[in-house]
Design an enzyme around this catalytic site. Sequence first.
Site, short mmCIF file in Angstrom:
data_model
loop_
_atom_site.label_atom_id
_atom_site.label_comp_id
_atom_site.label_asym_id
_atom_site.label_seq_id
_atom_site.Cartn_x
_atom_site.Cartn_y
_atom_site.Cartn_z
N HIS A 307 0.85 -1.19 0.00
CA HIS A 307 0.00 0.00 0.00
C HIS A 307 0.89 1.24 0.00
O HIS A 307 1.92 1.28 0.67
CB HIS A 307 -0.88 -0.01 1.25
N ASN A 308 0.49 2.27 -0.76
CA ASN A 308 1.29 3.50 -0.83
C ASN A 308 2.77 3.16 -1.03
O ASN A 308 3.64 3.64 -0.29
CB ASN A 308 1.12 4.35 0.43
N GLU A 337 1.31 0.05 -5.58
CA GLU A 337 0.36 1.14 -5.76
C GLU A 337 1.07 2.39 -6.27
O GLU A 337 2.18 2.71 -5.83
CB GLU A 337 -0.34 1.46 -4.43
N ASP A 339 0.07 6.41 -6.93
CA ASP A 339 -0.89 7.52 -6.83
C ASP A 339 -0.43 8.65 -7.74
O ASP A 339 0.61 9.28 -7.48
CB ASP A 339 -0.98 8.02 -5.39
N HIS A 352 1.56 11.27 -2.03
CA HIS A 352 0.31 11.14 -1.29
C HIS A 352 -0.40 12.49 -1.33
O HIS A 352 -0.02 13.42 -0.62
CB HIS A 352 0.58 10.69 0.15
N GLU A 386 -4.03 4.89 -8.67
CA GLU A 386 -4.99 5.86 -8.16
C GLU A 386 -4.80 7.13 -8.98
O GLU A 386 -3.79 7.82 -8.84
CB GLU A 386 -4.75 6.11 -6.66
#
Length: 729
Positions: A307-308, A337, A339, A352, A386
Amino acid sequence: MHHVEAARTAALFSQPFTPMKAGMFLRKVKSRMWKRLRHYKLQEDCKTIAYKSNGLKMTDLFKKIYTDFSISDVEAVREGHQSEALLNVADDFPADRCFTLVFRGRRGNLDLVADSAKEAQAWIQGIRVLMENMENMDESTKLDQWISDWFLKADLNKDGRINFKEAKKLLKMMNVDMNEEHMADKSESGTLEDQEFVEFYKMLTERTEVLDLFQDYSSDGQSLSQCDLEEFLREEQLEGEGSYEHALQLIDCYEPSDTARKNHSMSVDGFLMYLTSPEGSIFNPERQGLFQDMSQPLAHYYISSSHNTYLMEDQLKGPSSVEAYIQALKRGCRCVEVDCWNGSNGEPVVYHGHTLTSKILLKDVIATIANYAFKASEYPLIVSIENHCSIEQQEVMARYFRDILGDMLLTNTVEGVSSKLPSPEALKRKILLKGKKIGNESESPTGEVSDEDEAAEMNKDSPKSKQNLCKELSDLMFCKSIHFHSFEHSRMSAKPNEMSSFSESKARSDFVLHNTRQLTRVYPSGMRTDSSNYCPVDMWNMGCQIVALNFQTAGMEMDLNDGLFTQNGCSGYILKSEILRKKERFFDPENPEEREDYHPLLFSVKVISGQQLPKVKQKDWSIVDPLVRVEMYGVPLDQVKQETKYIDNNGFNPHWNETLQFTIHTPELALVRFVVEDYDKASRNDFIGQYTLPFTCIQPGYRHVHLLSKDGTSIHPSSIYVHIKITEL
């Protein structure tokens, strides 16, 4: 003994390392603005590199201002501009003068620049040779060197002997409290010399519990014949057919005496070497390599997921780095991931969003993924995107994914991919993009999709925003991502090749059946701003495949993740238990006893002893008081913890001899975590080491549990010695 070991070390590391031993000024680089000279020097043991700031005298060698690290801590040496820091100074320093030391665990890299290409090569090649030499040592040599290293630390004047005061200090450093009468000074000189140190060494390394076991099976009390060893393998290690042949293989592999090997017998030294080897480990070697069926649909596998992934620390102000992707992929992670946000000059960035975390270029992230995607595992990599970018920057994103990933990229337009979820075997060395997708091909070149991100999770009352999506990027998405508001809705609307994502708070419902045919991704709540993790076990119990964790955050949760994915060749894919793959059967993790084939097991662990436990860093002045806790994870009925008593002032060879027993209701879903702590009656116990593995990977019998640090790296030779017994109830 000290001289013998020193000579052995000198022979082992006989290559010329004169420039490194003489010491050299290298420039340490952290950023474009932070570039400072440090003096680096290979120590006489040829296993440690010490360094200090420029301007300090070399007489400061033994002062605190001089820092060092072990060659064994280094995982790899990269040449050239192969780090973000060195890429940032590429205009100032040519690639042939630059190199990076990559450390094990979560420790940051060391980026260095030499004054010349020749000096850089001296360090690059020298460190690589030293690393290879250390990796090629057998276990006996490693242990001998471990003892020798401690002796060298105590022998401050380097005269080859230590007095009682130095010996007592040595023992305290080695985590054992001992009186002077235990150190027999036969020469009455007040010091321990060569032969006396041999006795001292034997006293420290003697394993009475192993000797007693050895003599229980030895026909003559001196050695184990092939038949003796076969009996031990059958009776204690529960080996079946082939144990006679295996006994001979063990003798040939671990017996140090040529005479004993010729006589097909094993000495106590060989017996100890076997017990401390990988074959004598608690982890079944047959499950370390790839052993599972990899031809089933993706939904039938647990998939190691991050995650992240871009974050090195917390998700409010921590740094973003491509190094985080490298570390995750090298650990076998198969779902990362990304983003994506609008960046300056038309360049999409990864960070983030709406926080103070630093930004990195998307094209650098994709290039890193392309380079490291299949170094640890050749099975498919899922890239979860994302997307917060404008149409214009989405077009740039699409171009980068196509151009940089090339043939590795798998899309819905690829021939031979069925409408059903394919298998990991069918998708070897392929990268699947998961993200927002226009639902109908007949729509206009841009379509509206529901926004799916963690910011929305943090504010559930806010209306869902709409985002335009360009067709070029949509066409690259192999997996369609839909935000489900309830499990019932997702079960009714799911298509065979869809993947759903929802936060941990939305995943706590009964959807085991749903997960037999559709991929589910679970990720930490957006409220976890410190990048903490949730326990993944509850999600695994319900068959969730992609249970994403913050890989940068060490702790019990990542220990469980590492433990589960250590098996099956560290491929990042673990075939789920049959009870979680059968569509016609219903399994309820809350009530495992209701399943048709319910067969609970009794798991008995006798914690016998510990070996060379490390000191607690924040209590360097104190000898540890160790205890062992055995933690069970799995279905709720199986989540139990038991611990031994603590042993006063002995981290070197503590003996517990305590038996802990557990009833395991669903063995195929259980994980076992061994934890060693330093008991503290006034405050919380301090962590010493741990080891986690699936219950199905445990070998019965007399086994060693080789401990890992909080970061998941080896702390050799630290271990605990146990006897494992598993019986049906």
